[in-house]
Write a protein that holds these residues in place. Structure first.
Motif, mmCIF file in Angstrom:
data_model
loop_
_atom_site.group_PDB
_atom_site.id
_atom_site.type_symbol
_atom_site.label_atom_id
_atom_site.label_comp_id
_atom_site.label_asym_id
_atom_site.label_seq_id
_atom_site.Cartn_x
_atom_site.Cartn_y
_atom_site.Cartn_z
ATOM 1 N N ILE A 102 34.497 32.855 44.660
ATOM 2 C CA ILE A 102 35.351 32.628 45.712
ATOM 3 C C ILE A 102 36.463 33.647 45.421
ATOM 4 O O ILE A 102 37.182 33.876 46.361
ATOM 5 N N ARG A 103 36.256 34.752 45.139
ATOM 6 C CA ARG A 103 37.366 35.895 45.291
ATOM 7 C C ARG A 103 36.796 36.961 45.538
ATOM 8 O O ARG A 103 37.740 37.189 46.085
ATOM 9 N N LEU A 104 35.442 37.122 45.559
ATOM 10 C CA LEU A 104 35.370 38.814 47.214
ATOM 11 C C LEU A 104 35.898 38.164 48.249
ATOM 12 O O LEU A 104 36.276 39.141 48.528
ATOM 13 N N LYS A 153 39.345 40.850 25.164
ATOM 14 C CA LYS A 153 40.430 40.965 25.895
ATOM 15 C C LYS A 153 40.255 40.076 26.915
ATOM 16 O O LYS A 153 42.361 40.107 27.013
ATOM 17 N N ARG A 154 40.727 39.976 27.813
ATOM 18 C CA ARG A 154 40.537 38.993 29.014
ATOM 19 C C ARG A 154 40.343 37.372 29.204
ATOM 20 O O ARG A 154 39.690 37.157 28.632
ATOM 21 N N PRO A 155 41.734 37.050 28.461
ATOM 22 C CA PRO A 155 41.912 35.891 28.420
ATOM 23 C C PRO A 155 40.701 34.994 29.515
ATOM 24 O O PRO A 155 40.242 33.596 28.379
ATOM 25 N N PHE A 190 52.044 34.452 33.194
ATOM 26 C CA PHE A 190 51.208 35.457 34.409
ATOM 27 C C PHE A 190 51.559 35.951 34.870
ATOM 28 O O PHE A 190 52.153 36.927 35.350
ATOM 29 N N ARG A 191 51.576 35.017 36.293
ATOM 30 C CA ARG A 191 51.041 35.184 37.718
ATOM 31 C C ARG A 191 52.393 35.469 38.175
ATOM 32 O O ARG A 191 52.379 36.571 38.769
ATOM 33 N N ASP A 192 53.385 34.513 37.321
ATOM 34 C CA ASP A 192 55.127 34.980 38.348
ATOM 35 C C ASP A 192 55.796 36.284 37.766
ATOM 36 O O ASP A 192 55.794 37.347 38.702
HETATM 37 C C1 S3P Z 1 42.633 39.186 35.482
HETATM 38 C C2 S3P Z 1 42.063 40.260 35.356
HETATM 39 C C3 S3P Z 1 42.928 41.280 34.408
HETATM 40 C C4 S3P Z 1 44.504 40.561 33.899
HETATM 41 C C5 S3P Z 1 44.214 39.410 33.943
HETATM 42 C C6 S3P Z 1 43.551 38.004 34.003
HETATM 43 C C7 S3P Z 1 42.781 38.083 36.487
HETATM 44 O O1 S3P Z 1 42.964 42.383 35.045
HETATM 45 O O2 S3P Z 1 45.289 40.859 34.517
HETATM 46 O O3 S3P Z 1 43.919 39.271 32.616
HETATM 47 O O4 S3P Z 1 42.768 37.300 37.053
HETATM 48 O O5 S3P Z 1 40.778 38.591 36.762
HETATM 49 P P1 S3P Z 1 41.661 43.346 35.072
HETATM 50 O O6 S3P Z 1 40.960 43.240 35.903
HETATM 51 O O7 S3P Z 1 42.389 45.011 34.920
HETATM 52 O O8 S3P Z 1 40.889 42.874 33.692
#
Ligand code: S3P
Length: 173
Positions: free
Chosen positions: A136-138, A117-119, A57-59
């Protein structure tokens, strides 16, 4: 030719709703990166993760970043993970301004309480994972963004704050 506006932020920070409001007010074309990828693959993000894994997915996300960076005047809502990667920051900031939608963890938790919906969040310890990812992300989002906007407000108000801060042209009435 104007720069793209790239909305960045945690899952649930309102990138899509604010993006749509911003597109409407400015008359610009709106692209949701997750939907862009889903249309290209003809699969949901959830299925892409389940069938091919996160790295795949990241690619796809990087490919989308490059494709969208070749366009101009777009309002792009990035995925929550997009701007954590240097390669995507490099591509998208070449032709765009990265805007962070800043929302507190407690607000994100509330907004995502029923998310299916978000895996990354389909797990019993979802609240713990959210807190860890947020921490970690902020700082990474802040480092990637040229502008940070307080986004705990109605989406149209956030969109108007972005317009004012970036001095964007609005659609004539
Ligand atoms: C992700 C966020 C999702 C989507 C995928 C991964 C992430 O997008 O790209 O589930 O790593 O935070 P949204 O921020 O639109 O939910």
């Amino acid at each position: 030719m104007g720069k793209n506006i790239v909305l960045c932020g945690f899952m649930g920070s309102g990138k899509s709703t604010v993006g749509k409001a911003l597109a409407k007010l400015t008359g610009r074309e709106y692209v949701d990166m997750d939907i862009y990828i889903e249309k290209q693959q003809n699969k949901t993000i959830k299925d892409i993760f389940a069938e091919s894994g996160e790295d795949y997915f990241r690619d796809l996300e990087h490919k989308a970043s490059i494709e969208l960076s070749k366009k101009s005047d777009l309002i792009i809502s990035a995925g929550g993970g997009t701007l954590l990667y240097k390669r995507n920051i490099a591509a998208l900031s070449e032709t765009g301004i990265i805007v962070l939608l800043d929302v507190s963890l407690s607000n994100i938790r509330y907004r995502l309480r029923n998310d299916k919906k978000r895996p990354l969040l389909q797990r019993p310890d979802k609240n713990k994972v959210m807190a860890e990812l947020y921490k970690i992300r902020l700082p990474k989002y802040k480092a990637a963004a040229q502008v940070t906007i307080k986004a705990q407000k109605p989406p149209v108000k956030v969109a108007k704050d972005i317009i004012k801060t970036l001095d964007l042209e609005c659609k004539k009435k």
